[in-house]
Design an enzyme around this catalytic site. Structure first.
Site, PDB file in Angstrom:
ATOM      1  N   ASP A  21      34.768  27.873  27.928  1.00 15.45           N
ATOM      2  CA  ASP A  21      34.136  28.794  26.981  1.00 15.45           C
ATOM      3  C   ASP A  21      34.948  30.104  27.006  1.00 15.45           C
ATOM      4  O   ASP A  21      34.579  31.073  27.665  1.00 15.45           O
ATOM      5  CB  ASP A  21      32.677  29.012  27.415  1.00 15.45           C
ATOM      6  CG  ASP A  21      31.950  30.034  26.563  1.00 15.45           C
ATOM      7  OD1 ASP A  21      32.371  30.264  25.417  1.00 15.45           O
ATOM      8  OD2 ASP A  21      30.961  30.607  27.058  1.00 15.45           O
ATOM      9  N   GLN A  27      32.740  41.220  23.666  1.00 14.40           N
ATOM     10  CA  GLN A  27      31.391  40.810  24.087  1.00 14.40           C
ATOM     11  C   GLN A  27      30.571  42.005  24.585  1.00 14.40           C
ATOM     12  O   GLN A  27      29.402  42.160  24.223  1.00 14.40           O
ATOM     13  CB  GLN A  27      31.534  39.763  25.202  1.00 14.40           C
ATOM     14  CG  GLN A  27      30.222  39.182  25.702  1.00 14.40           C
ATOM     15  CD  GLN A  27      30.448  38.235  26.888  1.00 14.40           C
ATOM     16  OE1 GLN A  27      31.569  37.881  27.227  1.00 14.40           O
ATOM     17  NE2 GLN A  27      29.366  37.825  27.509  1.00 14.40           N
ATOM     18  N   HIS A  64      26.874  33.029  39.252  1.00 14.21           N
ATOM     19  CA  HIS A  64      27.523  33.661  38.100  1.00 14.21           C
ATOM     20  C   HIS A  64      26.633  34.742  37.497  1.00 14.21           C
ATOM     21  O   HIS A  64      27.083  35.868  37.228  1.00 14.21           O
ATOM     22  CB  HIS A  64      27.857  32.597  37.048  1.00 14.21           C
ATOM     23  CG  HIS A  64      28.369  33.162  35.764  1.00 14.21           C
ATOM     24  ND1 HIS A  64      29.614  33.743  35.634  1.00 14.21           N
ATOM     25  CD2 HIS A  64      27.795  33.241  34.525  1.00 14.21           C
ATOM     26  CE1 HIS A  64      29.794  34.153  34.391  1.00 14.21           C
ATOM     27  NE2 HIS A  64      28.707  33.871  33.696  1.00 14.21           N
ATOM     28  N   ASP A  69      25.340  27.117  24.470  1.00 15.74           N
ATOM     29  CA  ASP A  69      25.887  27.324  25.805  1.00 15.74           C
ATOM     30  C   ASP A  69      24.839  28.006  26.677  1.00 15.74           C
ATOM     31  O   ASP A  69      24.167  28.938  26.230  1.00 15.74           O
ATOM     32  CB  ASP A  69      27.151  28.189  25.706  1.00 15.74           C
ATOM     33  CG  ASP A  69      27.933  28.204  27.005  1.00 15.74           C
ATOM     34  OD1 ASP A  69      27.982  27.166  27.686  1.00 15.74           O
ATOM     35  OD2 ASP A  69      28.503  29.264  27.345  1.00 15.74           O
ATOM     36  N   ARG A 103      35.959  39.573  26.764  1.00 18.00           N
ATOM     37  CA  ARG A 103      34.950  40.399  27.440  1.00 18.00           C
ATOM     38  C   ARG A 103      34.771  41.763  26.793  1.00 18.00           C
ATOM     39  O   ARG A 103      33.668  42.325  26.831  1.00 18.00           O
ATOM     40  CB  ARG A 103      35.338  40.592  28.906  1.00 18.00           C
ATOM     41  CG  ARG A 103      35.458  39.310  29.697  1.00 18.00           C
ATOM     42  CD  ARG A 103      34.145  38.571  29.751  1.00 18.00           C
ATOM     43  NE  ARG A 103      34.262  37.334  30.543  1.00 18.00           N
ATOM     44  CZ  ARG A 103      33.367  36.371  30.520  1.00 18.00           C
ATOM     45  NH1 ARG A 103      32.289  36.458  29.742  1.00 18.00           N
ATOM     46  NH2 ARG A 103      33.533  35.305  31.254  1.00 18.00           N
ATOM     47  N   THR A 126      36.322  27.188  21.683  1.00 21.78           N
ATOM     48  CA  THR A 126      35.764  26.551  22.875  1.00 21.78           C
ATOM     49  C   THR A 126      36.532  25.250  23.062  1.00 21.78           C
ATOM     50  O   THR A 126      36.593  24.437  22.132  1.00 21.78           O
ATOM     51  CB  THR A 126      34.261  26.230  22.690  1.00 21.78           C
ATOM     52  OG1 THR A 126      33.575  27.421  22.310  1.00 21.78           O
ATOM     53  CG2 THR A 126      33.657  25.672  23.966  1.00 21.78           C
ATOM     54  N   GLU A 171      33.283  25.375  32.720  1.00 25.99           N
ATOM     55  CA  GLU A 171      31.958  24.805  32.476  1.00 25.99           C
ATOM     56  C   GLU A 171      32.033  23.286  32.330  1.00 25.99           C
ATOM     57  O   GLU A 171      33.105  22.707  32.208  1.00 25.99           O
ATOM     58  CB  GLU A 171      31.359  25.390  31.184  1.00 25.99           C
ATOM     59  CG  GLU A 171      31.272  26.909  31.196  1.00 25.99           C
ATOM     60  CD  GLU A 171      30.361  27.464  30.111  1.00 25.99           C
ATOM     61  OE1 GLU A 171      29.523  26.718  29.583  1.00 25.99           O
ATOM     62  OE2 GLU A 171      30.504  28.665  29.805  1.00 25.99           O
ATOM     63  N   LYS A 229      32.888  35.098  21.678  1.00 28.09           N
ATOM     64  CA  LYS A 229      33.005  33.730  22.168  1.00 28.09           C
ATOM     65  C   LYS A 229      33.237  32.701  21.067  1.00 28.09           C
ATOM     66  O   LYS A 229      33.644  31.572  21.355  1.00 28.09           O
ATOM     67  CB  LYS A 229      31.745  33.341  22.954  1.00 28.09           C
ATOM     68  CG  LYS A 229      31.682  33.981  24.331  1.00 28.09           C
ATOM     69  CD  LYS A 229      30.295  33.851  24.925  1.00 28.09           C
ATOM     70  CE  LYS A 229      30.233  34.423  26.326  1.00 28.09           C
ATOM     71  NZ  LYS A 229      30.830  33.551  27.342  1.00 28.09           N
ATOM     72  N   GLU A 279      34.682  37.523  37.123  1.00 30.17           N
ATOM     73  CA  GLU A 279      34.188  37.558  38.501  1.00 30.17           C
ATOM     74  C   GLU A 279      35.333  37.582  39.513  1.00 30.17           C
ATOM     75  O   GLU A 279      35.244  38.269  40.528  1.00 30.17           O
ATOM     76  CB  GLU A 279      33.311  36.331  38.761  1.00 30.17           C
ATOM     77  CG  GLU A 279      32.047  36.285  37.936  1.00 30.17           C
ATOM     78  CD  GLU A 279      31.456  34.888  37.928  1.00 30.17           C
ATOM     79  OE1 GLU A 279      31.801  34.098  37.023  1.00 30.17           O
ATOM     80  OE2 GLU A 279      30.673  34.572  38.834  1.00 30.17           O
ATOM     81  N   GLU A 326      35.750  30.601  30.915  1.00 30.34           N
ATOM     82  CA  GLU A 326      34.543  30.230  31.649  1.00 30.34           C
ATOM     83  C   GLU A 326      34.649  28.739  31.955  1.00 30.34           C
ATOM     84  O   GLU A 326      34.702  27.918  31.031  1.00 30.34           O
ATOM     85  CB  GLU A 326      33.276  30.561  30.853  1.00 30.34           C
ATOM     86  CG  GLU A 326      33.076  32.075  30.732  1.00 30.34           C
ATOM     87  CD  GLU A 326      31.711  32.497  30.205  1.00 30.34           C
ATOM     88  OE1 GLU A 326      31.025  31.668  29.577  1.00 30.34           O
ATOM     89  OE2 GLU A 326      31.350  33.673  30.421  1.00 30.34           O
TER      90      GLU A 326
HETATM   91 MN    MN Z   1      29.714  30.263  28.736  1.00 26.24          MN
END
Ligand code: MN
Length: 404
Positions: free
Chosen positions: A225, A232, A124, A117, A229, A249, A193, A245, A352, A191
């Site tokens: 994804d 992470q 971002h 990834d 958080r 997915t 993507e 993560k 975000e 996420e």
């Molecule tokens: Mn990602």
């Protein structure tokens, strides 16, 4: 009336023809299918019925044989499929092989080899930098404009759209906490993507140059994804994301061939830093794609990330991925990185959208910072197609199930 009763303007008309794998109710036999409107054509059965030489690629239980067959075969098969669903003489043979989408189960369409990834959206990356490194002089890390940053994900936990995502457990520790604690993630995120699917393999020791991108990459799909958080934030220094993560997915059930997206090709944003020759695409064909993504939580649209704003292209990512001699395998999947546009309503993650929980999102069923159990996240997208049409991408959806 367009062929085979697909309504005019349907984003899954005969100009699209994405590939998937399906089974019929009461059967566990998997077949390669092609989506046409709200139906799926049993492509393998059609190939057999019509005596096509492509039966060896289509009358299979996954897309892998077709992926491995290479670019010339991809074009030939697409041409044949287009004829099967548009030429009136084929109608009688093909019509019985069209199944309503509501009556089929869709499966992960290919065997995922490696999954990596990237982190290709400047918006971002800058937002994340401002959130996690507020005191840094530059919101981007010094390498960001020089190479497409990526991490290795977990191929075995790539799941098809519709699969529940169980809230992961793990260690978390906020900076002020005296010690780490263990438990279900309390900052579960998405996420938004785009995933790129490799068909043609490459030899170890031989980099894939920018210009060979379309010889190797078969198509693309939407990808979520999922990211914990809190896990992470505690684990990612110094080797990057790991358990935050790798639990799941999600990818869409439909792989859109690059050949369906010719009219969506656009130039990427202007490069602000000189690029090393293996990444310099100034003399290449436009490497960007104009994909308009939409993110919905429980059916309520919260964001509209524009893929055309991505700084690094999929061709540059492939060139970088292989420049050290790493080989490609059929079924390799790589994610673009979270797609975030410049404005607030274009951000591709809750991190975000809520500025790491500082702000809340207003949904019809209450406020959100991060995801709650039972929440359903759905990504959809379309791209400009030929003659003013739209090319729809298959949706990717997933529901959060409570953790253990
Ligand atoms: Mn990602």
């Amino acid at each position: 009336m367009p062929p085979f009763d697909v309504p005019e303007g349907d984003p899954f008309g005969p100009h699209n023809l994405p590939y998937g794998v399906f089974s019929l109710a009461g059967s566990d036999h998997r077949s390669v299918g092609v989506r046409l409107g709200d139906h799926v054509l049993d492509a393998g059965a059609a190939a057999v019925e019509l005596g096509s030489p492509y039966a060896t690629l289509l009358a299979r239980t996954s897309l892998n044989p077709l992926l491995a067959a290479g670019r010339t075969a991809w074009s030939d098969v697409r041409r044949a499929l287009t004829a099967w669903v548009t030429v009136p003489a084929h109608r009688e043979s093909v019509a019985p092989l069209l199944h309503p989408l509501s009556e089929v189960t869709l499966h992960l369409p290919f065997e995922v080899a490696d999954y990596v990834d990237f982190y290709a959206s400047e918006n971002h990356a800058r937002n994340v930098g401002r959130i996690f490194r507020p005191d840094a002089e530059d919101s981007l890390t010094p390498n960001w404009k020089h190479l497409p940053i990526g991490y290795h994900g977990r191929a075995g936990t790539v799941v098809v759209s519709g699969t529940d995502v169980v809230r992961p457990a793990g260690q978390r520790k906020a900076p002020a906490d005296p010690a780490p604690v263990f438990g279900p993630s309390v900052r579960l995120d998405i996420e938004a993507e785009v995933g790129f699917v490799v068909g043609t393999p490459s030899a170890m020791g031989t980099p894939v140059p920018l210009g060979d991108f379309r010889d190797h990459v078969f198509g693309l799909c939407l990808l979520n994804d999922w990211s914990a958080r809190d896990l992470q934030a505690w684990e990612y220094v110094p080797l990057g994301p790991f358990l935050g993560k790798s639990f799941a997915t999600s990818v869409s059930a439909w792989i859109t061939p690059l050949d369906a997206l010719e009219d969506a090709r656009v130039a990427p944003p202007t490069r602000t830093h000189p690029l090393l020759p293996y990444l310099d695409d100034t003399s290449e064909d436009p490497g960007g794609y104009d994909l308009r993504i939409s993110v919905a939580v429980n059916g309520h649209v919260v964001s509209a990330p524009p893929f055309s704003t991505m700084y690094w292209t999929a061709a540059q990512q492939l060139a970088h991925l292989t420049v050290n001699g790493a080989s490609l395998r059929t079924g390799d999947l790589y994610g673009s990185g979270t797609v975030s546009g410049a404005s607030d309503g274009e951000r591709g993650s809750l991190l975000e959208l809520t500025w790491n929980g500082r702000d809340t999102l207003e949904l019809p069923d209450g406020k959100r910072t991060f995801l709650e159990d039972g929440d359903v996240v759905t990504l959809t997208a379309w791209a400009p197609g030929p003659d003013g049409t739209r090319v729809g991408l298959g949706e990717v959806t997933g529901r959060i199930a409570p953790g253990a």
